[in-house]
Motif scaffolding. Structure first.
Motif, mmCIF file in Angstrom:
data_model
loop_
_atom_site.group_PDB
_atom_site.id
_atom_site.type_symbol
_atom_site.label_atom_id
_atom_site.label_comp_id
_atom_site.label_asym_id
_atom_site.label_seq_id
_atom_site.Cartn_x
_atom_site.Cartn_y
_atom_site.Cartn_z
ATOM 1 N N ALA A 117 22.696 -34.657 2.227
ATOM 2 C CA ALA A 117 23.433 -34.763 0.969
ATOM 3 C C ALA A 117 22.902 -33.759 -0.060
ATOM 4 O O ALA A 117 23.668 -33.151 -0.813
ATOM 5 N N ALA A 118 21.575 -33.583 -0.095
ATOM 6 C CA ALA A 118 20.983 -32.603 -1.012
ATOM 7 C C ALA A 118 21.291 -31.179 -0.573
ATOM 8 O O ALA A 118 21.557 -30.297 -1.401
ATOM 9 N N LEU A 119 21.280 -30.948 0.729
ATOM 10 C CA LEU A 119 21.525 -29.595 1.251
ATOM 11 C C LEU A 119 22.927 -29.087 0.934
ATOM 12 O O LEU A 119 23.155 -27.881 0.882
ATOM 13 N N ILE A 120 23.858 -29.990 0.727
ATOM 14 C CA ILE A 120 25.214 -29.573 0.355
ATOM 15 C C ILE A 120 25.177 -28.771 -0.935
ATOM 16 O O ILE A 120 25.821 -27.721 -1.056
ATOM 17 N N TYR A 121 24.399 -29.220 -1.905
ATOM 18 C CA TYR A 121 24.277 -28.483 -3.166
ATOM 19 C C TYR A 121 23.567 -27.153 -2.970
ATOM 20 O O TYR A 121 23.952 -26.127 -3.558
ATOM 21 N N ILE A 122 22.533 -27.145 -2.153
ATOM 22 C CA ILE A 122 21.802 -25.900 -1.914
ATOM 23 C C ILE A 122 22.682 -24.891 -1.193
ATOM 24 O O ILE A 122 22.686 -23.699 -1.515
ATOM 25 N N LEU B 35 13.765 -34.845 -2.628
ATOM 26 C CA LEU B 35 13.859 -33.680 -3.503
ATOM 27 C C LEU B 35 13.619 -32.453 -2.647
ATOM 28 O O LEU B 35 12.600 -32.362 -1.950
ATOM 29 N N LEU B 36 14.546 -31.487 -2.679
ATOM 30 C CA LEU B 36 14.476 -30.290 -1.835
ATOM 31 C C LEU B 36 14.472 -29.041 -2.702
ATOM 32 O O LEU B 36 15.115 -29.010 -3.768
ATOM 33 N N ASN B 37 13.782 -27.993 -2.226
ATOM 34 C CA ASN B 37 13.879 -26.694 -2.882
ATOM 35 C C ASN B 37 14.931 -25.838 -2.169
ATOM 36 O O ASN B 37 15.624 -26.301 -1.260
ATOM 37 N N LEU B 38 15.042 -24.575 -2.553
ATOM 38 C CA LEU B 38 16.125 -23.723 -2.045
ATOM 39 C C LEU B 38 15.993 -23.384 -0.561
ATOM 40 O O LEU B 38 16.962 -22.947 0.054
ATOM 41 N N THR B 39 14.821 -23.570 0.028
ATOM 42 C CA THR B 39 14.664 -23.318 1.464
ATOM 43 C C THR B 39 14.970 -24.561 2.290
ATOM 44 O O THR B 39 14.945 -24.510 3.516
ATOM 45 N N GLY B 40 15.229 -25.678 1.616
ATOM 46 C CA GLY B 40 15.441 -26.930 2.328
ATOM 47 C C GLY B 40 14.153 -27.692 2.573
ATOM 48 O O GLY B 40 14.159 -28.728 3.238
ATOM 49 N N GLN C 156 0.848 -1.187 0.000
ATOM 50 C CA GLN C 156 0.000 0.000 0.000
ATOM 51 C C GLN C 156 0.889 1.243 0.000
ATOM 52 O O GLN C 156 1.847 1.328 0.758
ATOM 53 N N SER C 157 0.597 2.177 -0.843
ATOM 54 C CA SER C 157 1.413 3.378 -0.948
ATOM 55 C C SER C 157 1.169 4.315 0.239
ATOM 56 O O SER C 157 0.041 4.500 0.676
ATOM 57 N N THR C 158 2.259 4.857 0.760
ATOM 58 C CA THR C 158 2.164 5.893 1.809
ATOM 59 C C THR C 158 2.608 7.233 1.253
ATOM 60 O O THR C 158 2.953 8.143 1.991
ATOM 61 N N GLY C 159 2.647 7.306 -0.066
ATOM 62 C CA GLY C 159 3.103 8.510 -0.750
ATOM 63 C C GLY C 159 4.171 8.132 -1.745
ATOM 64 O O GLY C 159 5.135 7.449 -1.408
ATOM 65 N N GLY C 160 3.998 8.532 -3.004
ATOM 66 C CA GLY C 160 4.963 8.143 -4.014
ATOM 67 C C GLY C 160 4.608 6.798 -4.625
ATOM 68 O O GLY C 160 3.535 6.245 -4.397
ATOM 69 N N ARG C 161 5.543 6.289 -5.374
ATOM 70 C CA ARG C 161 5.299 5.046 -6.087
ATOM 71 C C ARG C 161 5.181 3.873 -5.117
ATOM 72 O O ARG C 161 5.937 3.765 -4.156
ATOM 73 N N LYS C 162 4.255 2.960 -5.396
ATOM 74 C CA LYS C 162 4.079 1.789 -4.533
ATOM 75 C C LYS C 162 5.306 0.873 -4.600
ATOM 76 O O LYS C 162 5.831 0.611 -5.682
ATOM 77 N N ALA C 163 5.728 0.404 -3.446
ATOM 78 C CA ALA C 163 6.866 -0.522 -3.395
ATOM 79 C C ALA C 163 6.428 -1.925 -3.798
ATOM 80 O O ALA C 163 5.345 -2.377 -3.433
ATOM 81 N N LYS C 164 7.281 -2.605 -4.563
ATOM 82 C CA LYS C 164 6.972 -3.967 -4.965
ATOM 83 C C LYS C 164 7.203 -4.934 -3.805
ATOM 84 O O LYS C 164 8.112 -4.772 -3.002
ATOM 85 N N ARG C 165 6.362 -5.956 -3.748
ATOM 86 C CA ARG C 165 6.549 -7.049 -2.800
ATOM 87 C C ARG C 165 7.282 -8.169 -3.526
ATOM 88 O O ARG C 165 6.817 -8.657 -4.559
ATOM 89 N N ILE C 166 8.443 -8.549 -3.001
ATOM 90 C CA ILE C 166 9.224 -9.600 -3.643
ATOM 91 C C ILE C 166 9.534 -10.713 -2.636
ATOM 92 O O ILE C 166 9.513 -10.496 -1.423
ATOM 93 N N ALA C 167 9.799 -11.882 -3.171
ATOM 94 C CA ALA C 167 10.121 -13.031 -2.320
ATOM 95 C C ALA C 167 11.032 -13.977 -3.086
ATOM 96 O O ALA C 167 11.136 -13.915 -4.315
ATOM 97 N N LEU C 168 11.704 -14.842 -2.346
ATOM 98 C CA LEU C 168 12.552 -15.861 -2.955
ATOM 99 C C LEU C 168 11.699 -16.833 -3.765
ATOM 100 O O LEU C 168 10.655 -17.294 -3.306
ATOM 101 N N ASN C 169 12.146 -17.131 -4.946
ATOM 102 C CA ASN C 169 11.532 -18.185 -5.745
ATOM 103 C C ASN C 169 12.200 -19.496 -5.342
ATOM 104 O O ASN C 169 13.238 -19.887 -5.888
ATOM 105 N N ALA C 170 11.619 -20.188 -4.374
ATOM 106 C CA ALA C 170 12.251 -21.382 -3.799
ATOM 107 C C ALA C 170 12.394 -22.512 -4.811
ATOM 108 O O ALA C 170 13.224 -23.411 -4.629
ATOM 109 N N MET C 171 11.599 -22.463 -5.890
ATOM 110 C CA MET C 171 11.655 -23.520 -6.891
ATOM 111 C C MET C 171 12.584 -23.173 -8.056
ATOM 112 O O MET C 171 12.643 -23.913 -9.046
ATOM 113 N N ALA C 172 13.306 -22.073 -7.937
ATOM 114 C CA ALA C 172 14.228 -21.713 -9.014
ATOM 115 C C ALA C 172 15.296 -22.780 -9.207
ATOM 116 O O ALA C 172 15.756 -23.023 -10.323
ATOM 117 N N ARG C 173 15.693 -23.403 -8.107
ATOM 118 C CA ARG C 173 16.641 -24.512 -8.160
ATOM 119 C C ARG C 173 16.192 -25.579 -7.166
ATOM 120 O O ARG C 173 15.560 -25.277 -6.149
#
Length: 326
Positions: free
Chosen positions: A314-319, A45-50, A12-29
């Motif tokens: 073993a999977a977390l080593i790669y992450i 099978l694990l995502n980037l958050t473990g 929600q804007s408090t004045g000026g341009r609204k800030a974007k909400r961003i988050a980690l794409n856990a499925m990117a890897r």
């Protein structure tokens, strides 16, 4: 550009341009973890958050044959298709083994637990030929210890005691593994517990492995399972209680020796670790019978991860490697 960030709208804007909400794409890897024992495999099978997206545990007796590796390859293909995973998303697969692994994560320098598993670089060459993504080998206790540290962000120093059908250990100081000059540190399973005691598979007598392995508890139960043993214990079967008390004496001796050497928290993991939390006060009581420096045994801890900890580690080593590369 790496597809690591998701845009989730605007604040929600408090004045000026609204800030974007961003988050980690856990499925990117994603990363795969495979734990191989004498009679079973575990695959995660694990995502980037473990987060564990998929977990399979199946009976598959190890054979150095195309049938064995093709069974794993087929199972992995099914899991990747189920979760719509593309090749570009896969960081790699860590393979956990009850063996001593060289620092190149490709060479097995000692293997006695799994019958027929080739030493040297042969196993790595065989299994990696079935996959197009990177593979590394890791000791099962080291993998389990790494997984415990991942889920204990405020902890830096631990001795991870793997109590499965063989006994292993891993030492982590300042969140870094100490593997020794020849990658043979923490092999607590082959320290002598009972001089001139029962014969161990390593060829020596009286090893911790002979008196503390999970298979001893499984074999004592009527159905031959660890779950069966702990069910009888839960129902306060006096025969099982007596056997459990003897077992706790052996575990306590082992833990006391570890504590005197390393003076850090000791986490009980592996197959027995999955059941140990309701009995952790009993373990501590037996440890206190041998403790000389501490007023309590709160340094003995149950594992946090009850789901295929070695495969997960073993999977977390790669992450972990990927996170550090960003």
């Amino acid at each position: 550009e790496q597809n690591l960030i998701l845009e989730l709208g605007h604040y929600q804007s408090t004045g000026g341009r609204k800030a974007k909400r961003i988050a980690l794409n856990a499925m990117a890897r994603v990363a795969l973890g495979l734990d191989i024992t004498k009679n079973h495999i575990s695959l995660v099978l694990l995502n980037l958050t473990g987060e564990i997206l998929e977990c399979k545990h199946i009976r598959l007796i190890y054979r150095d044959s195309s049938d064995f590796y093709e069974t794993i390859a087929t199972l992995i293909k099914q899991i990747l298709m189920l979760h719509n995973i593309e090749k570009e998303q896969i960081l790699g697969m860590g393979v956990s083994l009850p063996d001593i692994i060289a620092s190149d994560h490709k060479t097995i320098t000692y293997s006695k637990v799994i019958t027929g598993l080739p030493e040297g670089a042969l196993f790595y060459e065989h299994i990696s030929s079935y996959f197009s993504f990177p593979i590394l080998l890791e000791n099962d206790a080291s993998s389990g210890g790494f997984a415990e540290l991942w889920f204990r962000p405020s902890t830096a120093n631990i001795f991870y005691l793997l109590v499965s059908n063989s006994i292993g250990g891993a030492i982590y100081f300042n969140n870094t593994a100490y593997t020794g000059e020849h990658n043979r540190s923490a092999e607590i399973g082959h320290t002598t517990l009972i001089p001139d005691g029962l014969k161990c598979y390593c060829g020596r007598s009286g090893c911790v492995d002979v008196y503390c392995s999970a298979s001893l508890l499984s074999e004592f139960s009527e159905d031959g399972t660890l779950e069966g043993f702990f069910n009888e214990l839960k129902m306060k079967n006096p025969v099982f209680i007596k056997y459990w008390e003897q077992y706790l004496d052996y575990i306590a001796m082992t833990i006391s020796n570890i504590r005197l050497l390393f003076d850090c928290d000791i986490i009980i993991g592996g197959y027995v670790g999955n059941y140990i939390e309701p009995y952790i006060l009993d373990v501590r009581k037996h440890v206190m019978d041998r403790e000389i420096f501490s007023e309590n045994a709160d340094f003995v801890l149950p594992c946090k991860l009850h789901t295929e900890s070695s495969a997960v580690g073993a999977a977390l080593i790669y992450i972990d490697q990927f996170k550090k590369s960003i």
